[in-house]
Motif scaffolding. Structure first.
Motif, PDB file in Angstrom:
ATOM      1  N   TRP A 107       0.802  -1.225   0.000  1.00 23.93           N
ATOM      2  CA  TRP A 107       0.000   0.000   0.000  1.00 23.93           C
ATOM      3  C   TRP A 107       0.837   1.278   0.000  1.00 23.93           C
ATOM      4  CZ3 TRP A 107      -4.625  -0.324  -1.715  1.00 23.93           C
ATOM      5  CH2 TRP A 107      -5.412   0.830  -1.731  1.00 23.93           C
ATOM      6  N   VAL A 139       1.231   2.846  -3.422  1.00 19.53           N
ATOM      7  CA  VAL A 139       0.060   3.351  -4.133  1.00 19.53           C
ATOM      8  C   VAL A 139       0.043   4.876  -4.052  1.00 19.53           C
ATOM      9  CG1 VAL A 139      -2.473   3.336  -4.217  1.00 19.53           C
ATOM     10  CG2 VAL A 139      -1.225   1.237  -3.643  1.00 19.53           C
ATOM     11  N   MET A 140      -0.034   5.509  -5.217  1.00 27.36           N
ATOM     12  CA  MET A 140      -0.049   6.971  -5.293  1.00 27.36           C
ATOM     13  C   MET A 140      -1.405   7.434  -5.828  1.00 27.36           C
ATOM     14  SD  MET A 140       2.869   7.821  -4.263  1.00 27.36           S
ATOM     15  CE  MET A 140       4.371   6.965  -3.909  1.00 27.36           C
ATOM     16  N   LEU A 141      -2.323   7.697  -4.905  1.00 27.81           N
ATOM     17  CA  LEU A 141      -3.658   8.169  -5.258  1.00 27.81           C
ATOM     18  C   LEU A 141      -4.053   9.281  -4.297  1.00 27.81           C
ATOM     19  CD1 LEU A 141      -5.456   4.709  -5.728  1.00 27.81           C
ATOM     20  CD2 LEU A 141      -4.925   6.345  -7.550  1.00 27.81           C
ATOM     21  N   VAL A 168      -9.630   8.912  -2.988  1.00 25.88           N
ATOM     22  CA  VAL A 168      -9.571   7.792  -3.933  1.00 25.88           C
ATOM     23  C   VAL A 168      -8.849   6.614  -3.283  1.00 25.88           C
ATOM     24  CG1 VAL A 168      -8.772   7.042  -6.219  1.00 25.88           C
ATOM     25  CG2 VAL A 168      -9.652   9.359  -5.904  1.00 25.88           C
ATOM     26  N   ASP A 169      -7.797   6.903  -2.547  1.00 22.13           N
ATOM     27  CA  ASP A 169      -7.022   5.905  -1.806  1.00 22.13           C
ATOM     28  C   ASP A 169      -7.938   5.103  -0.867  1.00 22.13           C
ATOM     29  OD1 ASP A 169      -4.371   4.923  -1.076  1.00 22.13           O
ATOM     30  OD2 ASP A 169      -4.594   6.019   0.810  1.00 22.13           O
ATOM     31  N   VAL A 198     -10.488   2.970  -2.883  1.00 18.21           N
ATOM     32  CA  VAL A 198      -9.880   1.771  -3.470  1.00 18.21           C
ATOM     33  C   VAL A 198      -9.679   0.700  -2.397  1.00 18.21           C
ATOM     34  CG1 VAL A 198      -7.781   0.855  -4.541  1.00 18.21           C
ATOM     35  CG2 VAL A 198      -8.823   2.937  -5.426  1.00 18.21           C
ATOM     36  N   THR A 256      -8.494   0.889 -10.446  1.00 18.01           N
ATOM     37  CA  THR A 256      -7.936   2.140  -9.937  1.00 18.01           C
ATOM     38  C   THR A 256      -6.626   1.883  -9.200  1.00 18.01           C
ATOM     39  OG1 THR A 256     -10.204   2.959  -9.706  1.00 18.01           O
ATOM     40  CG2 THR A 256      -8.478   4.231  -8.617  1.00 18.01           C
ATOM     41  N   LEU A 257      -6.538   0.762  -8.498  1.00 16.94           N
ATOM     42  CA  LEU A 257      -5.300   0.385  -7.810  1.00 16.94           C
ATOM     43  C   LEU A 257      -4.147   0.257  -8.804  1.00 16.94           C
ATOM     44  CD1 LEU A 257      -3.717  -0.529  -5.310  1.00 16.94           C
ATOM     45  CD2 LEU A 257      -4.636  -2.824  -5.689  1.00 16.94           C
ATOM     46  N   GLY A 264      -2.944   3.549  -9.577  1.00 13.67           N
ATOM     47  CA  GLY A 264      -2.223   4.093  -8.426  1.00 13.67           C
ATOM     48  C   GLY A 264      -0.815   3.538  -8.281  1.00 13.67           C
TER      49      GLY A 264
END
Length: 143
Positions: free
Chosen positions: A59, A62-64, A68-69, A72, A133-134, A137
């Motif tokens: 995790w 992950v760049m969101l 949104v983070d 997801v 979406t992941l 990210g």
């Protein structure tokens, strides 16, 4: 070295707990109306539990945006649980319309069939959107 985030820690915990539920369900397969469907539920819980635990470990990559983070992470959790719960209900009740291969030869009340169909379809759509979406990210980590 990867660093665990708060969301990552929660995903790991939920994933391992879900994995445990899948193991317990595996022991109960002979006790339900449709054992093929119960096997599907068992495998769903075990595989989705592992996926959530892996998502938790990575995790920090992950760049969101924050909202949104969160969507997801918990979209995956809720989506996976809805799919598993729908399959598990189908295994106990005999519902088969949403999952005709595992449900072949079984049927349930119209309301049960509808409930299972809504759960499985909603969970599938939610987890598909969240996992897609992941992937986006994770793209910045490639560069």
């Amino acid at each position: 070295m990867l660093e665990l985030t708060q969301i990552g820690e929660q995903l790991i915990f939920i994933g391992i707990a879900f994995f445990l539920v899948g193991l317990i369900q595996g022991a109960l397969i002979p006790a339900v109306k449709n054992s093929r469907m119960a096997l599907s539920g068992h495998l769903t819980a075990v595989q989705c539990g592992m996926a959530l635990a892996i998502f938790g470990v990575i995790w920090s990559l992950v760049m969101l945006p924050l909202f949104v983070d969160i969507f997801v992470a918990y979209g995956c959790v809720v989506g996976f649980i809805l799919i598993w719960l729908g399959i598990t209900i189908a295994s106990v009740t005999g519902a088969s319309k949403a999952l005709p291969i595992a449900g072949a030869g079984f049927s349930a009340k119209v309301t049960t069939e509808f409930t299972v169909k809504i759960m499985v379809r909603t969970g599938s759509l939610l987890s598909l959107i969240a996992c897609t979406t992941l992937v986006f990210g994770l793209l910045p980590t490639l560069g």
